[in-house]
Design a protein around this motif. Sequence first.
Motif, mmCIF file in Angstrom:
data_model
loop_
_atom_site.group_PDB
_atom_site.id
_atom_site.type_symbol
_atom_site.label_atom_id
_atom_site.label_comp_id
_atom_site.label_asym_id
_atom_site.label_seq_id
_atom_site.Cartn_x
_atom_site.Cartn_y
_atom_site.Cartn_z
ATOM 1 N N ILE A 29 0.827 -1.209 -0.075
ATOM 2 C CA ILE A 29 0.100 0.143 -0.035
ATOM 3 C C ILE A 29 0.807 1.338 0.095
ATOM 4 C CG2 ILE A 29 -2.071 1.400 1.158
ATOM 5 C CD1 ILE A 29 -2.185 -1.504 2.629
ATOM 6 N N CYS A 30 2.171 1.389 0.828
ATOM 7 C CA CYS A 30 2.481 2.456 1.017
ATOM 8 C C CYS A 30 4.092 2.631 0.671
ATOM 9 C CB CYS A 30 2.661 2.834 2.682
ATOM 10 S SG CYS A 30 1.187 2.772 3.469
ATOM 11 N N GLY A 31 4.290 1.463 0.089
ATOM 12 C CA GLY A 31 5.785 1.351 -0.530
ATOM 13 C C GLY A 31 6.915 0.919 0.456
ATOM 14 N N ASN A 32 7.858 0.979 0.341
ATOM 15 C CA ASN A 32 9.102 0.315 1.276
ATOM 16 C C ASN A 32 9.505 0.989 2.564
ATOM 17 O OD1 ASN A 32 10.416 -1.953 -0.634
ATOM 18 N ND2 ASN A 32 10.369 -0.049 -1.902
ATOM 19 N N PHE A 33 8.677 0.345 3.420
ATOM 20 C CA PHE A 33 8.942 0.734 4.918
ATOM 21 C C PHE A 33 9.314 -0.591 5.532
ATOM 22 C CE2 PHE A 33 6.120 4.320 3.793
ATOM 23 C CZ PHE A 33 6.331 5.126 4.478
ATOM 24 N N ASN A 34 10.004 -0.445 6.663
ATOM 25 C CA ASN A 34 10.740 -1.571 7.219
ATOM 26 C C ASN A 34 10.041 -1.641 8.763
ATOM 27 O OD1 ASN A 34 12.657 -2.514 5.148
ATOM 28 N ND2 ASN A 34 13.272 -0.434 5.590
ATOM 29 N N PRO A 35 9.301 -2.497 9.213
ATOM 30 C CA PRO A 35 8.668 -2.632 10.321
ATOM 31 C C PRO A 35 9.855 -3.267 11.421
ATOM 32 C CG PRO A 35 7.119 -3.359 8.800
ATOM 33 C CD PRO A 35 8.513 -3.221 8.193
ATOM 34 N N LYS A 36 9.728 -2.968 12.875
ATOM 35 C CA LYS A 36 10.456 -3.794 13.720
ATOM 36 C C LYS A 36 9.654 -4.091 14.785
ATOM 37 C CE LYS A 36 14.639 -3.693 16.730
ATOM 38 N NZ LYS A 36 14.948 -5.140 16.360
ATOM 39 N N ALA A 37 9.476 -5.231 15.143
ATOM 40 C CA ALA A 37 8.565 -5.685 16.254
ATOM 41 C C ALA A 37 9.373 -5.637 17.721
ATOM 42 C CB ALA A 37 8.013 -7.218 16.041
ATOM 43 N N VAL A 38 8.641 -5.517 18.740
ATOM 44 C CA VAL A 38 9.252 -5.378 20.223
ATOM 45 C C VAL A 38 9.782 -6.718 20.309
ATOM 46 C CG1 VAL A 38 8.746 -5.184 22.358
ATOM 47 C CG2 VAL A 38 7.593 -3.749 20.867
ATOM 48 N N GLU A 39 11.228 -6.893 20.707
ATOM 49 C CA GLU A 39 11.906 -8.068 21.052
ATOM 50 C C GLU A 39 11.974 -9.138 20.085
ATOM 51 O OE1 GLU A 39 10.902 -8.797 24.734
ATOM 52 O OE2 GLU A 39 12.218 -7.144 25.748
ATOM 53 N N SER A 40 11.405 -10.326 20.237
ATOM 54 C CA SER A 40 11.185 -11.627 19.179
ATOM 55 C C SER A 40 9.818 -11.893 19.014
ATOM 56 C CB SER A 40 11.785 -12.757 20.191
ATOM 57 O OG SER A 40 11.147 -12.961 21.396
ATOM 58 N N VAL A 41 8.767 -10.742 19.170
ATOM 59 C CA VAL A 41 7.433 -10.828 18.935
ATOM 60 C C VAL A 41 7.398 -11.333 17.297
ATOM 61 C CG1 VAL A 41 5.189 -9.834 18.877
ATOM 62 C CG2 VAL A 41 6.625 -9.550 20.794
ATOM 63 N N LYS A 42 6.580 -12.275 17.028
ATOM 64 C CA LYS A 42 6.374 -12.632 15.705
ATOM 65 C C LYS A 42 4.970 -12.373 14.940
ATOM 66 C CE LYS A 42 10.550 -14.168 15.106
ATOM 67 N NZ LYS A 42 11.548 -13.461 14.382
ATOM 68 N N ALA A 43 4.293 -11.680 15.725
ATOM 69 C CA ALA A 43 2.738 -11.354 15.283
ATOM 70 C C ALA A 43 2.277 -9.765 15.670
ATOM 71 C CB ALA A 43 1.588 -12.307 16.025
ATOM 72 N N VAL A 44 1.630 -9.220 14.833
ATOM 73 C CA VAL A 44 1.013 -7.934 15.059
ATOM 74 C C VAL A 44 -0.520 -7.673 15.318
ATOM 75 C CG1 VAL A 44 1.058 -5.853 13.961
ATOM 76 C CG2 VAL A 44 2.864 -7.173 13.369
ATOM 77 N N THR A 45 -0.600 -6.975 16.382
ATOM 78 C CA THR A 45 -2.129 -6.595 16.678
ATOM 79 C C THR A 45 -2.744 -5.675 15.645
ATOM 80 O OG1 THR A 45 -2.031 -7.808 18.865
ATOM 81 C CG2 THR A 45 -3.780 -6.174 18.379
#
Length: 322
Positions: A29-45
Motif C-alpha cells: 500500500i505505502c511502499g518500502n517501509f521496514n517494521p521492527k517488532a518488540v523483541e522477538s514478537v512474531k505477530a502484530v495486533t
Amino acid sequence: MELLNNQTLMQHAWATVSYDQWTSDLQSICGNFNPKAVESVKAVTGAARRIDVCGMEFAHVSNDLDRVHRDWDDIRRDANEHLFLIMQLEGSCGLEHVGHQAVLDVGDCILVDSTRPTTFHFGGQFSNHLSLHLPRQIMYAESPIDFDIARKLEAFDPMAMMLRALVAKIMSNSASDAASANLRHLMFNATRQAFVSNGDAMSALNDSASRRLEMVDILIDRHLTESDLSAKWLATRIGVSIRTLQQDFQGIGMTCTTVIRDKRLRLVREKIAQIKDQKSARTIAEVAYSAGFNDISYFNRSFKDLFDCAPTDLLRPLSTAQ
C-alpha cells in the motif's frame, strides 16, 4: 460526521496477524517501509489495509510494533511519490521526519513526504491511524501556496477539525458520485491551506550537500512546470555554482536534469489518471506540454523508460491494458 466516530475504522478487538503478512500488506500500500517488532514478537495486533473511496487512496494502519522506518534506499526503490496526510485515530505514535520530531495523539494531523526518510515510533503500544495518499507533484505544481511538511496540527486546531470532517465526507461518497472530483480538489486545497507555511523554508539552508538537495527538491516541485527550470536556475536560487550543484547530484548517483524530467513524468502520469477518471477531453500531448515537455517523441520515450508502458496505455480499460 466526525472521523473519530467512524466505526468502520475502529474495532473493539483487533485481530492478530503474522509479522510477515502485516509487513507485506503495508509495503503493498505505502511502499518500502521496514517494521521492527518488540523483541522477538512474531505477530502484530492490527492491520494494514487499503481503502479506495471517492477516487482517492487511503492506508488504514494499526499495529503494536516497536517502530517502522523508511530510509534513502527504500525511497530510491519506490517509483511513486506521495504526500501522506496522517490522522491519528487511536493511541499515539512518535514521528521523526525532515529533522522534526512530533508525538501524534488522537485527532492530531501531520503531513509526511514519501521522498524523505521517516521513522514512526510505537514502543509496543497500540496505534491506529489513517493516511491519505496525495499526489506529490500535483500538490506542489498546481498551487503557488507554500506549505509545511512535518508540522503537527493539534486535534482541536480548527484546521485539523476541518481536515477530519472533509475526510469523513469523502469516505461517505463513492467514486461514481458526481461530486467526487470536486471533493478531491477541495481536499488538495484544504490540505495546502491547513499546513500553509509561516516561514521561508530557504532560510534553513546551510552548506551541507544533503541540505542543499532538500532545498533544490522543494524548488523543483514548486516550479516544476516552468520553462526556466534548470540546473543553472536552481544553482542561482540557492547561491552556489552550477558545478557544486552537479557534484551534489553526482553524490546520490543522479543528475539534476534527470530528476526534473522524472518528476515531470510523474506529474503527467497523475494528470493522465485524472483525464481517465473525469473523462476529460484533454489530450496526452496537451498534458505533456503543460508539464514542461517540448518534444513529444522525447516525452513518449522517457515515459516508457520510466514506467514500462506508453502514456496511452493508461487510458485503456483495465481489461485491455498491458
